[in-house]
Motif scaffolding. Sequence first.
Motif, PDB file in Angstrom:
ATOM      1  N   VAL A 116      -2.197   4.901 -14.389  1.00 20.24           N
ATOM      2  CA  VAL A 116      -1.321   4.427 -13.309  1.00 20.24           C
ATOM      3  C   VAL A 116      -1.799   4.984 -11.975  1.00 20.24           C
ATOM      4  N   GLY A 117      -2.135   6.269 -11.947  1.00 21.05           N
ATOM      5  CA  GLY A 117      -2.608   6.892 -10.712  1.00 21.05           C
ATOM      6  C   GLY A 117      -3.876   6.247 -10.187  1.00 21.05           C
ATOM      7  N   ALA A 141       0.836  -1.203   0.000  1.00 18.80           N
ATOM      8  CA  ALA A 141       0.000   0.000   0.000  1.00 18.80           C
ATOM      9  C   ALA A 141       0.867   1.248   0.000  1.00 18.80           C
ATOM     10  N   ALA A 142       1.899   1.272   0.836  1.00 17.23           N
ATOM     11  CA  ALA A 142       2.797   2.436   0.873  1.00 17.23           C
ATOM     12  C   ALA A 142       3.517   2.609  -0.452  1.00 17.23           C
ATOM     13  N   ALA A 143       3.965   1.501  -1.043  1.00 21.94           N
ATOM     14  CA  ALA A 143       4.650   1.580  -2.343  1.00 21.94           C
ATOM     15  C   ALA A 143       3.698   2.062  -3.434  1.00 21.94           C
ATOM     16  N   LEU A 144       2.458   1.614  -3.391  1.00 24.03           N
ATOM     17  CA  LEU A 144       1.484   2.046  -4.399  1.00 24.03           C
ATOM     18  C   LEU A 144       1.099   3.510  -4.224  1.00 24.03           C
ATOM     19  N   ALA A 182      -5.714   0.243  -5.604  1.00 24.10           N
ATOM     20  CA  ALA A 182      -5.050  -0.909  -4.991  1.00 24.10           C
ATOM     21  C   ALA A 182      -4.521  -0.568  -3.600  1.00 24.10           C
ATOM     22  N   ALA A 183      -3.931   0.619  -3.439  1.00 26.17           N
ATOM     23  CA  ALA A 183      -3.405   1.024  -2.128  1.00 26.17           C
ATOM     24  C   ALA A 183      -4.526   1.146  -1.103  1.00 26.17           C
ATOM     25  N   ALA A 236       3.196   5.704  -3.202  1.00 24.14           N
ATOM     26  CA  ALA A 236       4.361   6.383  -3.786  1.00 24.14           C
ATOM     27  C   ALA A 236       4.267   6.377  -5.312  1.00 24.14           C
ATOM     28  N   LEU A 237       3.835   5.271  -5.893  1.00 20.57           N
ATOM     29  CA  LEU A 237       3.673   5.196  -7.351  1.00 20.57           C
ATOM     30  C   LEU A 237       2.597   6.168  -7.826  1.00 20.57           C
ATOM     31  N   ALA A 238       1.479   6.231  -7.113  1.00 19.82           N
ATOM     32  CA  ALA A 238       0.421   7.184  -7.466  1.00 19.82           C
ATOM     33  C   ALA A 238       0.931   8.614  -7.330  1.00 19.82           C
ATOM     34  N   ALA A 239       1.744   8.858  -6.313  1.00 21.90           N
ATOM     35  CA  ALA A 239       2.326  10.192  -6.126  1.00 21.90           C
ATOM     36  C   ALA A 239       3.207  10.555  -7.311  1.00 21.90           C
TER      37      ALA A 239
END
Length: 180
Positions: free
Chosen positions: A151-152, A27-30, A158-159, A32-35
Amino acid sequence: MASSHAYTAAPQHGGRPPARPATLRAAAALFALAALAGIGNLVVALTGGRELLRGLIDEVIKRELGGSADAASLGETLIAAALDDAYSTLTARTSIMAFVGVTFLFFGAFVWARRNWARIAVIPFALIGLGIWLLDLTDDVPTILRFLDGVGVAATVAALVLMWLGPSNRAVRARKEGRN
């Protein structure tokens, strides 16, 4: 006289906290990806957005006029006005996306740290981000921005799901109860 209730200490984990569940790590990685997708939208808009929109505007004008008229025949003034309006909209949306992205980085760090308040507080920002990304996906935007929007959306949804699954809830509860 000794009490009949014996004190039992919480189980120890060798002096170190239990492993963070994969659901919270993901969740934290996702987030970051959304960010990165949100911030990337702003970078693309500011560095090449006007040029990307110019080609898109020509394409939309041709599509709306049924291909019967060349965009240049409408006059450069009309195209310049459409370009200015589209660029203004694009920079406003991407600025909001970048703001949401920065908040995702902030809250994602606290989700990683198993803080329940962060899981709750990130939800309104996620809804704002999802709304803007979905609006962008349904609008005429350059392909690179459409990709970043996708992607966002995917990373945010998912997060949000992962941070509320059972292992995440147990880890947050364990931290809250002092079992680190």
